[in-house]
Design an enzyme around this catalytic site. Structure first.
Site, mmCIF file in Angstrom:
data_model
loop_
_atom_site.group_PDB
_atom_site.id
_atom_site.type_symbol
_atom_site.label_atom_id
_atom_site.label_comp_id
_atom_site.label_asym_id
_atom_site.label_seq_id
_atom_site.Cartn_x
_atom_site.Cartn_y
_atom_site.Cartn_z
ATOM 1 N NE ARG A 164 -4.111 -1.774 0.350
ATOM 2 C CZ ARG A 164 -4.143 -3.066 0.044
ATOM 3 N NH1 ARG A 164 -3.092 -3.646 -0.513
ATOM 4 N NH2 ARG A 164 -5.224 -3.792 0.279
ATOM 5 C CB SER A 246 -8.556 -1.678 4.445
ATOM 6 O OG SER A 246 -8.894 -2.936 3.939
ATOM 7 C CD GLU A 342 -5.382 0.732 2.877
ATOM 8 O OE1 GLU A 342 -6.074 1.198 1.957
ATOM 9 O OE2 GLU A 342 -5.195 -0.472 3.024
HETATM 10 N N1 EPU Z 1 -10.730 -10.359 10.970
HETATM 11 C C1 EPU Z 1 -11.362 -10.447 12.201
HETATM 12 N N2 EPU Z 1 -12.290 -9.487 12.507
HETATM 13 C C2 EPU Z 1 -12.601 -8.495 11.645
HETATM 14 C C3 EPU Z 1 -11.940 -8.404 10.401
HETATM 15 C C4 EPU Z 1 -10.996 -9.368 10.073
HETATM 16 O O1 EPU Z 1 -11.121 -11.326 12.998
HETATM 17 O O2 EPU Z 1 -13.453 -7.670 11.991
HETATM 18 C C5 EPU Z 1 -9.769 -11.394 10.604
HETATM 19 C C6 EPU Z 1 -10.369 -12.268 9.502
HETATM 20 O O3 EPU Z 1 -11.100 -13.324 10.013
HETATM 21 C C7 EPU Z 1 -9.150 -12.743 8.774
HETATM 22 C C8 EPU Z 1 -8.159 -11.611 8.964
HETATM 23 O O4 EPU Z 1 -8.636 -10.809 10.021
HETATM 24 O O5 EPU Z 1 -8.624 -13.898 9.387
HETATM 25 C C9 EPU Z 1 -7.941 -10.788 7.688
HETATM 26 O O6 EPU Z 1 -9.166 -10.259 7.250
HETATM 27 P P1 EPU Z 1 -9.550 -10.243 5.687
HETATM 28 O O7 EPU Z 1 -9.313 -11.578 5.096
HETATM 29 O O8 EPU Z 1 -10.915 -9.666 5.575
HETATM 30 O O9 EPU Z 1 -8.506 -9.303 4.972
HETATM 31 P P2 EPU Z 1 -7.901 -7.934 5.465
HETATM 32 O O10 EPU Z 1 -6.526 -8.119 5.953
HETATM 33 O O11 EPU Z 1 -8.872 -7.316 6.404
HETATM 34 C C10 EPU Z 1 -6.853 -7.128 3.185
HETATM 35 C C11 EPU Z 1 -6.823 -5.840 2.434
HETATM 36 C C12 EPU Z 1 -8.096 -5.634 1.656
HETATM 37 C C13 EPU Z 1 -8.236 -6.782 0.686
HETATM 38 C C14 EPU Z 1 -8.251 -8.108 1.482
HETATM 39 C C15 EPU Z 1 -8.250 -9.300 0.575
HETATM 40 C C16 EPU Z 1 -5.404 -4.343 3.725
HETATM 41 C C17 EPU Z 1 -5.339 -3.198 4.686
HETATM 42 N N3 EPU Z 1 -6.620 -4.741 3.382
HETATM 43 O O12 EPU Z 1 -7.912 -7.030 4.120
HETATM 44 O O13 EPU Z 1 -7.975 -4.437 0.924
HETATM 45 O O14 EPU Z 1 -9.433 -6.666 -0.059
HETATM 46 O O15 EPU Z 1 -7.062 -8.198 2.294
HETATM 47 O O16 EPU Z 1 -6.986 -9.484 0.009
HETATM 48 O O17 EPU Z 1 -4.371 -4.838 3.305
HETATM 49 C C18 EPU Z 1 -8.444 -2.111 1.013
HETATM 50 O O18 EPU Z 1 -7.237 -1.915 1.054
HETATM 51 O O19 EPU Z 1 -9.281 -1.153 1.001
HETATM 52 C C19 EPU Z 1 -8.949 -3.465 1.006
HETATM 53 C C20 EPU Z 1 -10.246 -3.731 1.074
#
Ligand code: EPU
Length: 346
Positions: A164, A246, A342
């Site tokens: 990012r 995010s 972000e």
């Molecule tokens: N989780 C929780 N509680 C929550 C949210 C997440 O326990 O409220 C846990 C989930 O269960 C999972 C982990 O955290 O085990 C990661 O969550 P998720 O798979 O939803 O992905 P993320 O890390 O939250 C990132 C990117 C997203 C992208 C997704 C898919 C960043 C900051 N965000 O989200 O990007 O779509 O992976 O690859 O890197 C964005 O940047 O706007 C964005 C949506």
């Protein structure tokens, strides 16, 4: 070039925050961009660039000159034995570019489907999702130097992409001395879509889709559909509930720091990175602090995904920022981790 004054910005930011631009220039061509560069000299308040407005928090009316990027156009630049090189104007909608390339039979961007925002903003953030980052498909871009008025081209190495992150997020007074923040106005971006396409399916949510559907060898279009349905189930549609995706980056820590957190909280979601560091799921950290569904005024933490802040209707940028700061404080107090936002606060 179209110059407007006192322009309501609510339709142009995905948070749906009410604010206005004192002056806004619609940049539809490279010539418009050159003209805008000349005008900046007589605008002491500076400028800010508006793409899809999906990564900004407006905290008041905007005095800097707003450059609204509306350069359109999508084309195949060249087809070689190995790849299709595709170019899109900065003002093109990102998801429309993804679906257009797939319709042409040029796979490669499918994991990045439905990311809100514009093509011009995609390299700034080095957008990423489901195992693919923009830098994996990036060829080069053209930008206007707002200091000199010259158009220049950058390749991937020159963009200094990181998680990012890119050269466009840093000023030249930053720690490594290079940076184009506030200086480069991205006009067009080119993508490299290799013909020896291989699906990227390592992400857990995609593995679940394969298991559910029994499809182990999906096409790019199939992956695009899966990614869209995963995103729709987790992330709020900005047209219905304002948000900027995010809100925080996933922080990285050393293995020692991670071991320390696991000792206190064994369930912490973490991923080892190739460089030996450990990435923690910011959403999990925020969730563990009990933030899901909590609010400050009309700004709230999305109840299905704690990493996303939403506008319940009529939220101000100040409320979003106050909520974000409270989250940062509680995550720091519990885990000793400083979350980095972000979106850009204007
Ligand atoms: N989780 C929780 N509680 C929550 C949210 C997440 O326990 O409220 C846990 C989930 O269960 C999972 C982990 O955290 O085990 C990661 O969550 P998720 O798979 O939803 O992905 P993320 O890390 O939250 C990132 C990117 C997203 C992208 C997704 C898919 C960043 C900051 N965000 O989200 O990007 O779509 O992976 O690859 O890197 C964005 O940047 O706007 C964005 C949506």
């Amino acid at each position: 070039m179209n110059v407007s004054h006192n322009v309501p910005l609510q339709p142009y930011n995905s948070f749906g925050i009410v604010a206005k631009a004192y002056s806004l220039l619609q940049i539809c061509t490279e010539a418009n961009a050159v003209e805008a560069q000349k005008r900046l000299k007589s605008h002491p308040e500076g400028h800010c660039v508006l793409g899809g407005g999906s990564n900004i928090v407006l905290t008041g009316d905007v005095k800097p000159l707003v450059l609204k990027m509306e350069i359109l156009g999508k084309r195949l630049v060249v087809e070689t034995d190995k790849a299709w090189i595709v170019e899109a104007g900065a003002g093109e909608n990102w998801h429309e570019l993804v679906t257009w390339t797939l319709q042409q039979g040029w796979p490669g961007l499918e994991n990045l489907a439905l990311i809100p925002g514009s093509v011009g903003a995609s390299p700034v953030q080095n957008i990423g999702a489901y195992g693919v980052e923009l830098q994996d498909r990036f060829e080069s871009l053209d930008a206007l130097d707002l200091l000199t008025g010259q158009v220049f081209t950058l390749n991937a190495a020159q963009c200094a992409f990181g998680y990012r992150d890119s050269v466009f997020k840093h000023t030249s007074s930053g720690p490594n001395g290079i940076g184009l923040s506030g200086r480069a106005l991205i006009l067009r971006v080119r993508f490299h879509l290799p013909k020896n396409w291989k699906p990227v399916l390592g992400y857990l949510d995609l593995e679940k889709k394969m298991a559910e559907t029994g499809i182990s060898n999906p096409t790019a279009l199939q992956i695009c559909d899966w990614v869209c349905s995963i995103r729709r189930s987790k992330l709020p549609d900005p047209k219905v509930l304002g948000n900027a995706g995010s809100f925080f980056k996933n922080p990285t820590v050393t293995p020692e720091q991670c071991a320390d957190i696991i000792a206190r909280d064994p369930k912490v979601v973490h991923y080892p990175m190739p460089d030996g560091s450990i990435k923690l799921a910011a959403g999990w950290l925020i969730d563990a602090c009990g933030w899901k569904g909590k609010s400050v005024g009309n700004a709230a933490v999305y109840e299905k995904q704690a990493l996303v802040l939403v506008n319940l209707g009529g939220a101000t940028g100040g409320e979003v920022v106050t909520l974000a700061k409270a989250i940062q404080t509680s995550v720091y107090e519990r885990f000793g981790i400083r979350l980095e936002p972000e979106p850009v606060v204007i």
